[in-house]
Write an enzyme that holds these catalytic residues in place. Structure first.
Site, PDB file in Angstrom:
ATOM      1  N   ASN A 151     -40.863  64.221 -50.391  1.00  0.00           N
ATOM      2  CA  ASN A 151     -39.790  64.609 -51.306  1.00  0.00           C
ATOM      3  C   ASN A 151     -38.697  65.430 -50.641  1.00  0.00           C
ATOM      4  OD1 ASN A 151     -42.242  66.332 -51.371  1.00  0.00           O
ATOM      5  ND2 ASN A 151     -40.876  67.743 -52.442  1.00  0.00           N
ATOM      6  N   CYS A 171     -34.616  82.843 -50.379  1.00  0.00           N
ATOM      7  CA  CYS A 171     -34.113  84.107 -49.851  1.00  0.00           C
ATOM      8  C   CYS A 171     -34.327  85.185 -50.893  1.00  0.00           C
ATOM      9  CB  CYS A 171     -32.625  83.984 -49.544  1.00  0.00           C
ATOM     10  SG  CYS A 171     -31.825  85.541 -49.216  1.00  0.00           S
ATOM     11  N   SER A 227     -43.862  58.720 -61.517  1.00  0.00           N
ATOM     12  CA  SER A 227     -43.145  59.570 -62.471  1.00  0.00           C
ATOM     13  C   SER A 227     -42.007  58.786 -63.111  1.00  0.00           C
ATOM     14  CB  SER A 227     -42.584  60.778 -61.708  1.00  0.00           C
ATOM     15  OG  SER A 227     -41.672  61.477 -62.505  1.00  0.00           O
ATOM     16  N   GLN A 282     -41.843  59.680 -55.218  1.00  0.00           N
ATOM     17  CA  GLN A 282     -40.535  59.485 -54.571  1.00  0.00           C
ATOM     18  C   GLN A 282     -40.347  58.078 -54.032  1.00  0.00           C
ATOM     19  OE1 GLN A 282     -37.995  61.479 -54.464  1.00  0.00           O
ATOM     20  NE2 GLN A 282     -38.848  63.432 -55.113  1.00  0.00           N
ATOM     21  N   HIS A 286     -39.087  60.253 -64.417  1.00  0.00           N
ATOM     22  CA  HIS A 286     -37.732  60.798 -64.261  1.00  0.00           C
ATOM     23  C   HIS A 286     -37.153  60.666 -62.866  1.00  0.00           C
ATOM     24  CE1 HIS A 286     -38.389  64.786 -62.189  1.00  0.00           C
ATOM     25  NE2 HIS A 286     -39.622  64.521 -62.538  1.00  0.00           N
ATOM     26  N   ALA A 321     -45.872  63.145 -62.727  1.00  0.00           N
ATOM     27  CA  ALA A 321     -46.592  62.983 -61.462  1.00  0.00           C
ATOM     28  C   ALA A 321     -47.491  64.184 -61.155  1.00  0.00           C
ATOM     29  CB  ALA A 321     -45.610  62.751 -60.324  1.00  0.00           C
ATOM     30  N   THR A 322     -47.096  65.371 -61.588  1.00  0.00           N
ATOM     31  CA  THR A 322     -47.945  66.542 -61.328  1.00  0.00           C
ATOM     32  C   THR A 322     -49.284  66.385 -62.027  1.00  0.00           C
ATOM     33  OG1 THR A 322     -46.070  68.024 -60.984  1.00  0.00           O
ATOM     34  CG2 THR A 322     -48.148  69.041 -61.650  1.00  0.00           C
ATOM     35  N   THR A 376     -52.125  61.963 -78.105  1.00  0.00           N
ATOM     36  CA  THR A 376     -51.280  60.940 -78.728  1.00  0.00           C
ATOM     37  C   THR A 376     -50.231  60.458 -77.739  1.00  0.00           C
ATOM     38  OG1 THR A 376     -51.603  61.901 -80.905  1.00  0.00           O
ATOM     39  CG2 THR A 376     -49.661  60.511 -80.614  1.00  0.00           C
TER      40      THR A 376
END
Lengths: 131, 398
Positions: free
Chosen positions: B157, B330, B205, B185, B207, B77-78, B245
Site C-alpha cells: 500500500n 512528526c 475491499s 491494493q 472502497h 479488508a481489515t 445482517t
C-alpha cells in the site's frame, strides 16, 4: 502522517519566513549557532551579524516541520537590533510555542530552535569577550 | 492551467464512489427499492434483496477467479485480514502455532499477527529486499513443521510493488501451509486469480476500487477447504463464518465496482502507467529524488518518492494543493519514519521525506502537470531554506 492544524502565524511565517537565508558567510562580525540532526528531522542554524555588542542582523536556515521554520523566523525577527545584554529572556521553546499557538507535541522540535539560537548568542558573547 | 485544487492523488488511501456504482447502491436503500433483509426468505422483498446480494457475490468472485460460494462478506479488508489470520490460526492451533508474514505488510496484518504473538503464537517477520520484494525462497526457508499460515500482501500500500504471490503460493501448497493474501491494493488494478496463485484466503475491499467504504470480502477456498474459526457469532450468516445482517446497498456497490473494474482495469492501467511515468520524469529532474520500491514490478498508478534535503511534514504542508500522503509522523523531536521504507533500507531522512502519489480513474494529465509544477517549486523552496547537509552535529557554535 497525521498533519497537525497550523495557526495563521505558523502559516504566515512558513510561507514568507522573515530572516531566512541567504546566510552572511564567514567574517569577523559574524557568529553562528547550530543544533539538531537531519536524521531526527530537525536541524537549525542561526547566524548573527554583530555591530559591537548588538545583533545588527539575524539569518537562519532550518530543516524541519512548519513549526520549526516559523519559530526560527519568529526568533530571527525579534533578535535584530537587540543588544546582547538586553536579550529578552523569552527566546525559549515555550515562549515561541505560545506565540505560534503550537501543540505540546511540537515542543521537542522547538527546543532545537532554542538550542541553535542560544548557541549563536553564546558564540556572540564569546566573541565579545575576546574582542 | 485551470485545475481544481486540491488535486486528489491519494487513490491508494481511498477512491471516490463511481457514479455508476452509487446509482446501483441507491436502488437498495429506500422504500421503493430493494431494502429488505436478504435473510428474510419468507417474502419476495427479502428474496429480491438476496438476489442482489448473490449477484454481487458473483461479480466479486469473477474478478478474482473464485466461485461465488467462496466469498464471505465483511466490513472491509481489515476485518477480512483479521478473520483470515486469527480464524485460520485458531482453527489450526492443534497442528501448530507458527505464522509467517513480512515487515512491510499493512497494519491490519501486522497488528493481527502481533496479537497472535501476544497469545503465544510464534511469528516469523520476513524482511524484503531493497526493492520491497519478498521472495518465495525466503518463505520456503522459514516454513517449519508447526507453520500453519503464511500471510503476504499482493501489492504494498505504501510503495506499490507487486509480490510474486503465485510462487509463494506454490511453496505453501507444496508444504501444506495455508496461504493468505491481502489484495486490498491489487484487486481491480492487476490480474488476481486465486487458482493460479494457489491462494487459500484473500482479502479485498470495496472502497479501493471505486466502491463504498464499510464493505469488503474474504475469499475462503472450498477445495481444499480452508477452515476458519469465526470471529463474529450470531445468526450464522455467511456459512457461519461472519454473522450479521448483510448490508445490501454496500454489497451491491462492491459488486458493481468489481464488475466495472473487471471491464476497465486493463485500459485504466495503461493510461495510469503513462501518467505515472510522466510524473516520475517530471520529478526526478530535481535531483536528490529517490524512487521507493522496484521500478518495474509495481502497480500502474502508485509512485512513492523520497526527497533529499526536505523534511516530510513541511513538504506535505507545502503541497497542500495536492491531496497526497506521507508515511512519516512528526510528533516529537525524534520522528517515526515509515516502517515500510525503513524495512527496505531507506535511511531516516529519506524515509521521513517520502510522498506517496497514487493516481486513479479520474486523474488527468493536467492534474499530473500541476503536481509536477507544485512539487518542483516547493522542494526547491524548502531546500533553499535548509542548512547544508554536509555537517551534522548535535549543537555547536563558531
Amino acid at each position: 502522517m497525521t498533519v497537525p492544524a497550523y495557526s495563521n502565524e505558523v502559516l504566515r511565517r512558513f510561507e514568507e519566513p522573515s530572516g531566512a537565508g541567504p546566510m552572511f558567510g564567514q567574517g569577523p562580525d559574524v557568529v553562528r549557532g547550530v543544533a539538531g540532526d537531519f536524521s531526527r528531522g530537525t536541524r537549525v542554524e542561526f547566524q548573527l551579524r554583530l555591530r559591537e555588542a548588538t545583533i545588527a542582523a539575524c539569518r537562519f536556515q532550518a530543516y524541519g516541520c512548519p513549526h520549526v521554520i516559523a519559530a526560527a523566523s519568529w526568533m530571527s525577527e525579534r533578535a535584530e537590533g537587540v543588544a546582547l545584554t538586553d536579550l529578552p529572556t523569552d527566546f525559549t521553546a515555550l515562549a515561541v510555542a505560545e506565540a505560534l499557538d503550537a501543540p505540546a507535541e511540537k515542543l521537542g522540535p522547538l527546543l532545537v530552535v532554542e538550542d541553535a539560537f542560544a548557541a549563536a548568542v553564546a558564540a556572540a558573547q564569546d566573541r565579545q569577550a575576546g574582542a | 492551467m485551470n485545475t481544481r485544487t486540491p488535486v486528489y492523488l491519494d487513490y491508494a488511501a481511498t477512491t471516490p464512489v463511481d457514479e455508476r456504482v452509487a446509482e446501483e447502491m441507491c436502488e437498495c436503500l429506500t422504500r421503493n427499492g430493494c431494502y429488505a433483509n436478504p435473510a428474510s426468505s419468507s417474502h419476495q422483498p427479502g428474496r429480491d434483496a438476496r438476489g442482489r446480494v448473490e449477484q454481487a457475490r458473483r461479480e466479486v468472485a469473477a474478478l478474482i477467479g473464485a466461485s461465488p460460494t467462496e466469498i464471505v462478506w465483511t466490513s472491509g479488508a481489515t476485518e477480512s485480514d483479521n478473520l483470515a489470520i486469527k480464524g485460520a490460526a485458531l482453527a489450526h492451533a492443534d497442528r501448530g502455532r507458527h505464522v509467517v508474514t513480512s515487515r512491510t505488510e499493512h497494519k491490519a496484518v501486522l497488528d493481527t499477527c502481533r496479537s497472535l504473538e501476544q497469545q503465544g503464537w510464534d511469528v516469523t517477520w520476513l524482511v524484503p529486499g531493497e526493492d520491497g520484494i519478498v521472495t518465495a525462497s525466503q518463505v520456503a526457508d522459514v516454513i517449519r513443521e508447526d507453520t500453519v499460515l503464511v500471510s503476504i500482501m499482493h501489492v504494498n500500500n505504501e510503495i506499490g510493488v507487486v509480490q510474486d504471490v503465485a510462487e509463494i503460493g506454490a511453496v505453501c501448497r507444496e508444504r501444506g501451509v495455508i496461504f493468505h493474501v491481502d489484495a486490498a491494493q491489487s484487486a481491480g488494478k492487476v490480474p488476481v486469480d486465486v487458482q493460479a496463485m494457489s491462494v487459500d484466503l484473500l482479502s479485498v475491499s470495496g472502497h479501493k476500487v471505486y466502491g463504498p467504504k464499510g464493505i469488503g470480502a474474504l475469499f475462503v477456498r472450498r477445495g481444499p477447504r480452508a477452515r476458519l474459526e469465526p470471529l463474529i457469532h450470531g445468526g450464522g450468516h455467511e456459512w457461519g463464518m461472519r454473522s450479521g445482517t448483510l448490508a445490501t446497498h454496500q454489497i451491491v456497490g462492491m459488486g458493481a465496482a468489481f464488475r466495472i473494474a473487471a471491464e476497465e482495469f486493463r485500459a485504466d492501467s495503461i493510461r495510469l502507467g503513462d501518467l505515472r511515468r510522466k510524473l516520475w520524469e517530471g520529478l526526478k529532474g530535481l535531483g536528490g529524488v529517490w524512487l521507493n520500491g522496484d521500478p518495474e514490478r509495481r502497480i500502474a498508478g502508485l509512485l512513492n518518492v523520497s526527497f533529499e534535503g526536505v523534511e516530510g511534514e513541511s513538504l506535505l504542508f507545502a503541497l497542500r494543493d495536492l491531496a497526497v500522503s506521507s508515511g512519516s509522523a512528526c510528533t516529537s523531536a525524534s520522528r517515526e519514519a515509515s516502517y515500510v521504507l525503513r524495512a527496505i533500507g531507506r535511511d531516516d531522512q529519506l524515509a521521513q521525506s517520502s510522498i506517496r502519489f497514487s493516481l486513479g480513474r479520474f486523474t488527468t494529465a493536467s492534474d499530473v502537470e500541476f503536481a509536477i509544477s507544485r512539487v518542483r517549486d516547493q522542494v526547491q523552496r524548502l531546500r533553499s531554506l535548509a542548512p547544508a547537509s554536509s555537517e551534522n552535529l548535535g549543537a555547536r557554535v563558531s
